[in-house]
Design an enzyme around this catalytic site. Structure first.
Site, PDB file in Angstrom:
ATOM      1  N   ASP A 169      -7.019  -0.056   6.480  1.00  0.00           N
ATOM      2  CA  ASP A 169      -8.113   0.719   5.893  1.00  0.00           C
ATOM      3  C   ASP A 169      -8.881   1.379   6.959  1.00  0.00           C
ATOM      4  OD1 ASP A 169      -7.380   0.154   3.002  1.00  0.00           O
ATOM      5  OD2 ASP A 169      -8.104  -1.690   3.506  1.00  0.00           O
ATOM      6  N   GLY A 177      -6.333  -2.827  -1.096  1.00  0.00           N
ATOM      7  CA  GLY A 177      -5.023  -3.146  -2.155  1.00  0.00           C
ATOM      8  C   GLY A 177      -5.196  -4.343  -2.776  1.00  0.00           C
ATOM      9  N   GLY A 214       1.019  -1.321  -0.031  1.00  0.00           N
ATOM     10  CA  GLY A 214      -0.085   0.119  -0.074  1.00  0.00           C
ATOM     11  C   GLY A 214       0.844   1.213   0.093  1.00  0.00           C
ATOM     12  N   SER A 215       0.164   2.395  -0.006  1.00  0.00           N
ATOM     13  CA  SER A 215       1.091   3.656  -0.217  1.00  0.00           C
ATOM     14  C   SER A 215       1.704   4.071   0.986  1.00  0.00           C
ATOM     15  CB  SER A 215      -0.235   4.722  -0.504  1.00  0.00           C
ATOM     16  OG  SER A 215      -1.149   4.627   0.617  1.00  0.00           O
ATOM     17  N   GLU A 249      -0.984 -10.919   3.178  1.00  0.00           N
ATOM     18  CA  GLU A 249      -1.219 -10.023   4.188  1.00  0.00           C
ATOM     19  C   GLU A 249      -1.403 -10.688   5.463  1.00  0.00           C
ATOM     20  OE1 GLU A 249      -1.609  -5.648   2.219  1.00  0.00           O
ATOM     21  OE2 GLU A 249      -3.427  -6.496   3.310  1.00  0.00           O
TER      22      GLU A 249
END
Length: 221
Positions: A85, A98, A30-31, A104
């Protein structure tokens, strides 16, 4: 750089302090994790290597010269670092925006410590405003959707998206998740669901939260 990116950058930088010499580091997707990988690069010779939670993360780690290890070749992962999230005060999470939720969850389960890094917009009282992702075997898509509707969820097929495992994602909308562990167990009973994006049975051990002013470690209630 946007305010959101500055907060992600700050919490990613703070996470580096949790990485110890010779660690094998589980790295999420993720970002926010992308910023963490940038900060991991200068200390790549300090760690033994990384285990990636997605093909995308593996490619970014390798591009930064960080040694990537296969989970099957690793007996111990001292720390796993990933975003989320949504997070609640019990350190339970929604993950999978994502689409990397299965890998994960596997790495989180295999790790001694799970450090979650988020900005303050991800902290909620009740999980579920963010759609809950399910990784689903393609042939079971319609069946799983019908079963989810029976549980008062509104499933939406994430079209034109295939996971690293070759499956599809159903995002469950309009749920207030008051009992995350029970819901996680309940959804796991539906044939065709590979992984539920609730990290409740195995929550985070530590959560770092960044605001515009500071990065703090959340205290579990």
């Amino acid at each position: 750089m946007s305010s959101s990116d500055l907060k992600k950058q700050a919490v990613a930088r703070a996470a580096i302090e949790y990485v110890e010499y010779d660690d094998i580091v589980g790295v999420g997707t993720g970002s926010t994790v992308d910023f963490f990988i940038e900060y991991l690069k200068p200390i790549k010779n300090k760690i033994s290597g990384a285990v990636a939670s997605s093909i995308s993360t593996q490619e970014k780690l390798e591009a930064n010269g960080i040694r990537v290890l296969d989970l099957n070749d690793v007996s111990d992962i001292p720390i796993y670092i990933d975003g989320a999230d949504e997070v609640n005060s019990n350190f339970q999470l929604i993950k999978g925006g994502g689409g990397a939720l299965t890998r994960e969850k596997i790495i989180a389960g295999a790790s001694n410590k799970f450090l979650c890094i988020v900005d303050d917009s991800k902290v909620v009282d009740v999980l579920g405003k963010f759609p809950l992702p399910l990784e689903v075997v393609p042939m079971a898509r319609s069946f799983v959707a019908r079963e989810v509707i029976k549980k008062k969820g509104m499933p939406v097929w994430r079209e034109n998206f295939i996971t690293d495992n070759g499956n599809i994602i159903l995002d469950i909308n309009h749920m207030e998740i008051f009992e995350p562990i029970l819901l996680e167990k309940d959804l796991n009973k539906i044939p065709g669901i590979l992984t539920v994006g609730l990290f409740a049975e195995r929550p985070a051990d530590h959560i770092l939260v960044s605001s515009e002013k500071e990065v703090i470690e959340l205290e579990k209630k």
